[in-house]
Enzyme design. Structure first.
Site, PDB file in Angstrom:
ATOM      1  N   ASP A   1     -33.649 -70.998  52.204  1.00 23.07           N
ATOM      2  CA  ASP A   1     -34.229 -69.300  52.337  1.00 23.07           C
ATOM      3  C   ASP A   1     -34.260 -68.814  50.609  1.00 23.07           C
ATOM      4  OD1 ASP A   1     -34.195 -66.537  53.440  1.00 23.07           O
ATOM      5  OD2 ASP A   1     -32.207 -66.480  53.928  1.00 23.07           O
TER       6      ASP A   1
ATOM      7  N   LYS B   1     -35.778 -68.008  56.035  1.00 24.31           N
ATOM      8  CA  LYS B   1     -35.163 -69.868  55.961  1.00 24.31           C
ATOM      9  C   LYS B   1     -36.365 -70.523  55.771  1.00 24.31           C
ATOM     10  CE  LYS B   1     -30.807 -67.104  57.818  1.00 24.31           C
ATOM     11  NZ  LYS B   1     -31.568 -65.972  57.909  1.00 24.31           N
TER      12      LYS B   1
ATOM     13  N   CYS C   1     -22.125 -64.399  47.011  1.00 27.31           N
ATOM     14  CA  CYS C   1     -22.923 -64.037  47.799  1.00 27.31           C
ATOM     15  C   CYS C   1     -24.301 -63.048  47.129  1.00 27.31           C
ATOM     16  CB  CYS C   1     -21.841 -62.235  48.021  1.00 27.31           C
ATOM     17  SG  CYS C   1     -22.852 -61.241  48.958  1.00 27.31           S
TER      18      CYS C   1
ATOM     19  N   CYS D   1     -16.925 -62.876  48.273  1.00 23.71           N
ATOM     20  CA  CYS D   1     -18.056 -64.449  47.280  1.00 23.71           C
ATOM     21  C   CYS D   1     -18.272 -63.915  46.537  1.00 23.71           C
ATOM     22  CB  CYS D   1     -18.193 -65.484  48.067  1.00 23.71           C
ATOM     23  SG  CYS D   1     -18.050 -65.119  50.335  1.00 23.71           S
TER      24      CYS D   1
ATOM     25  N   CYS E   1     -15.539 -56.038  52.173  1.00 23.56           N
ATOM     26  CA  CYS E   1     -15.115 -57.855  52.833  1.00 23.56           C
ATOM     27  C   CYS E   1     -14.250 -57.622  53.016  1.00 23.56           C
ATOM     28  CB  CYS E   1     -16.564 -58.826  51.738  1.00 23.56           C
ATOM     29  SG  CYS E   1     -17.869 -58.555  52.788  1.00 23.56           S
TER      30      CYS E   1
ATOM     31  N   ARG F   1     -25.636 -60.829  48.863  1.00 24.92           N
ATOM     32  CA  ARG F   1     -25.812 -59.559  48.551  1.00 24.92           C
ATOM     33  C   ARG F   1     -25.537 -58.506  47.241  1.00 24.92           C
ATOM     34  NH1 ARG F   1     -26.254 -59.283  54.516  1.00 24.92           N
ATOM     35  NH2 ARG F   1     -27.996 -60.741  54.396  1.00 24.92           N
TER      36      ARG F   1
ATOM     37  N   ASP G   1     -28.756 -69.488  47.111  1.00 27.84           N
ATOM     38  CA  ASP G   1     -29.342 -68.685  46.877  1.00 27.84           C
ATOM     39  C   ASP G   1     -29.491 -68.499  44.900  1.00 27.84           C
ATOM     40  OD1 ASP G   1     -30.877 -67.550  49.182  1.00 27.84           O
ATOM     41  OD2 ASP G   1     -29.400 -66.299  49.932  1.00 27.84           O
TER      42      ASP G   1
ATOM     43  N   ARG H   1     -36.937 -58.791  59.147  1.00 31.85           N
ATOM     44  CA  ARG H   1     -38.793 -59.488  58.032  1.00 31.85           C
ATOM     45  C   ARG H   1     -39.156 -60.669  59.394  1.00 31.85           C
ATOM     46  NH1 ARG H   1     -35.673 -62.620  53.544  1.00 31.85           N
ATOM     47  NH2 ARG H   1     -36.401 -60.502  53.072  1.00 31.85           N
ATOM     48  N   TYR H   2     -38.349 -60.771  60.183  1.00 33.89           N
ATOM     49  CA  TYR H   2     -39.286 -61.858  61.491  1.00 33.89           C
ATOM     50  C   TYR H   2     -39.805 -61.258  62.391  1.00 33.89           C
ATOM     51  CZ  TYR H   2     -36.966 -65.404  59.147  1.00 33.89           C
ATOM     52  OH  TYR H   2     -36.299 -66.428  57.977  1.00 33.89           O
TER      53      TYR H   2
ATOM     54  N   ARG I   1     -36.666 -60.336  65.647  1.00 31.55           N
ATOM     55  CA  ARG I   1     -35.061 -59.654  65.152  1.00 31.55           C
ATOM     56  C   ARG I   1     -34.843 -59.405  64.191  1.00 31.55           C
ATOM     57  NH1 ARG I   1     -37.061 -64.510  63.970  1.00 31.55           N
ATOM     58  NH2 ARG I   1     -36.198 -66.366  62.952  1.00 31.55           N
TER      59      ARG I   1
HETATM   60  C1  PLP Z   1     -31.354 -65.275  58.570  1.00 31.58           C
HETATM   61  C2  PLP Z   1     -32.653 -64.099  58.743  1.00 31.58           C
HETATM   62  C3  PLP Z   1     -32.037 -63.902  60.553  1.00 31.58           C
HETATM   63  C4  PLP Z   1     -31.620 -64.545  61.261  1.00 31.58           C
HETATM   64  O1  PLP Z   1     -32.055 -65.756  61.439  1.00 31.58           O
HETATM   65  P1  PLP Z   1     -31.935 -67.095  62.231  1.00 31.58           P
HETATM   66  O2  PLP Z   1     -32.942 -68.874  61.707  1.00 31.58           O
HETATM   67  O3  PLP Z   1     -32.711 -66.611  63.447  1.00 31.58           O
HETATM   68  O4  PLP Z   1     -31.011 -67.217  62.477  1.00 31.58           O
HETATM   69  C5  PLP Z   1     -33.148 -63.175  60.273  1.00 31.58           C
HETATM   70  N1  PLP Z   1     -33.142 -61.763  59.603  1.00 31.58           N
HETATM   71  C6  PLP Z   1     -33.095 -61.962  58.313  1.00 31.58           C
HETATM   72  C7  PLP Z   1     -33.531 -61.009  57.344  1.00 31.58           C
HETATM   73  C8  PLP Z   1     -32.317 -62.916  57.555  1.00 31.58           C
HETATM   74  O5  PLP Z   1     -32.084 -63.594  56.835  1.00 31.58           O
HETATM   75  S1  SF4 Z   2     -21.159 -63.937  51.028  1.00 34.96           S
HETATM   76 FE1  SF4 Z   2     -21.319 -61.586  50.299  1.00 34.96          FE
HETATM   77  S2  SF4 Z   2     -21.400 -60.524  52.584  1.00 34.96           S
HETATM   78 FE2  SF4 Z   2     -20.421 -62.311  52.736  1.00 34.96          FE
HETATM   79  S3  SF4 Z   2     -18.196 -62.823  53.581  1.00 34.96           S
HETATM   80 FE3  SF4 Z   2     -18.753 -63.243  51.270  1.00 34.96          FE
HETATM   81  S4  SF4 Z   2     -19.128 -61.653  49.054  1.00 34.96           S
HETATM   82 FE4  SF4 Z   2     -19.138 -60.910  52.056  1.00 34.96          FE
END
Ligand code: PLP
Ligand code: SF4
Length: 367
Positions: free
Chosen positions: A308, A315, A111, A108, A104, A113, A271, A91-92, A95
């Site tokens: 986010d 973010k 979560c 959670c 996991c 995801r 989220d 996305r960025y 990174r």
């Molecule tokens: C959170 C996140 C990152 C890392 O973000 P930082 O602000 O550098 O910690 C990178 N890619 C994605 C898709 C993210 O959600």
């Molecule tokens: S937030 Fe989702 S991916 Fe992270 S530890 Fe909890 S269940 Fe696992």
């Protein structure tokens, strides 16, 4: 001899029958919720629950309100749209997230995801090679965040092979691991694991603690092993109703994290995930918490509060407003205690005032 982490993990509560019996819930209801998102709680984490509905309980015990899906999105951050291969979210500019495990230690309930986590078809080992290839072919990627699921659910050997492959890519400068293991299964952090991790420096680990009661002697031991291996530790907290939506609780969590050498990094607004409305708070609550931290306690204890953004905006930091007013002559500022102070502007102006923040005039999207 102490029990191995694999044995502890095996004793986790996971079948709907066990969960229902342990927490005195209806098996039918637990079964229904578990069909939507996997349920599992390590015996260690379950032992931290003091009473029904407490902050530990709310994070992991299934709740039938999770079935109310009218509010929220399956993929609130539109991660799938930024996924060039299934294991990568790019996305960025510089990174990527690299999803290497679908498992996991506990799940959670909030979560982000949950559409993927716990499902071996969505995050699969066969995608790891594709992810590595993607990173090899994208020389702009200088930071890889190894995530999942939880990467520390992989065995030492598998995890090492991934880290080693990443380290062999010349343009990858830093590695990060995002994990909730020190919170859910601190016994997984062994001297053998950290001896392996420290070979792949510069390596950063971001952990995930949401409540001061999670910082136990066992968690402290795991974090000390990591810190002693020279691994800088950060923490990500999710702001959750009935868990940590209280400035006193949040401040105590931040303080306890610093005593175990973990630097608070982010507090996330929960989220906009389907089936989590009962755990979300207002954004103002997060701003109130930030206002109660900044100035009142060590700057080290003050993370960024971020949303986010739904739809994949990434973010976005949220600050309570410290600027009362701003003109060519002066800026009127509010300090942490609510008192006003004036900062006189420089007399000679640059040719064109460049200050105006680029935040006006964009159309407002709908979610
Ligand atoms: C959170 C996140 C990152 C890392 O973000 P930082 O602000 O550098 O910690 C990178 N890619 C994605 C898709 C993210 O959600
Ligand atoms: S937030 Fe989702 S991916 Fe992270 S530890 Fe909890 S269940 Fe696992």
């Amino acid at each position: 001899m102490e029990e191995e982490w694999q044995q502890i993990l095996k004793r986790s509560l996971k079948s709907p029958e066990e969960i229902a019996r342990f927490f005195n819930l209806s098996v039918e209801k637990v079964r229904k919720v578990a069909r939507h998102f996997r349920v599992q709680i390590t015996p260690y984490y379950a032992s931290l629950i003091k009473s029904e509905g407490d902050p530990i309980y709310r994070q992991v015990v299934p709740d039938e309100r999770e079935l109310e899906e009218s509010d929220g999105a399956a993929d609130p951050l539109s991660e799938d749209a930024d996924s060039p291969v299934p294991s990568i979210v790019h996305r960025y500019p510089d990174r990527v997230l690299f999803l290497v495990s679908h498992l996991c230690a506990s799940y959670c309930r909030f979560c982000t995801r949950k559409r993927k986590v716990g499902d071996p078809h969505k995050i699969h080992p066969r995608y790891i090679e594709d992810g590595l290839d993607y990173i090899r072919n994208h020389s702009e990627v200088r930071d890889v965040i190894v995530s999942g699921g939880d990467p520390l659910m992989l065995g030492d050997r598998k995890l090492e092979s991934i880290l080693k492959s990443l380290r062999e890519i010349p343009h990858v400068e830093i590695l990060r691991i995002g994990t909730r293991i020190p919170c859910y299964l601190p016994q997984r952090v062994t001297p053998k694991l950290v001896a392996m991790l420290k070979k792949y420096h510069p390596l950063y680990v971001n952990v995930h603690f949401n409540h001061p009661d999670e910082i136990t002697p066992e968690a402290a031991r795991a974090l000390a092993l990591l810190a002693d291996a020279g691994i800088p530790l950060g923490n990500q907290t999710v702001l959750l109703r009935g868990v940590n939506d209280d400035p006193t609780v949040m401040k105590k969590l931040m303080h306890k994290l610093l005593t175990v050498r973990v630097r608070p990094y982010y507090i996330y607004q929960a989220d906009y995930v389907k089936g989590t409305a009962h755990l979300r708070t207002t954004v103002e609550k997060g701003m109130e918490i930030m206002d109660a931290l900044r100035g009142w306690t060590s700057g080290l204890a003050v993370p960024y509060f971020v949303i986010d953004a739904p739809g994949g905006g990434g973010k976005i930091p949220i600050l309570p407003s410290y600027i009362h007013s701003i003109s060519d002559e002066q800026v009127v500022l509010r300090n942490y205690a609510g008192e006003l102070f004036v900062y006189p502007q420089v007399k000679e102006k640059p040719a064109k005032p460049s200050h105006v923040p680029p935040c006006y005039g964009y159309p407002i999207p709908s979610v």
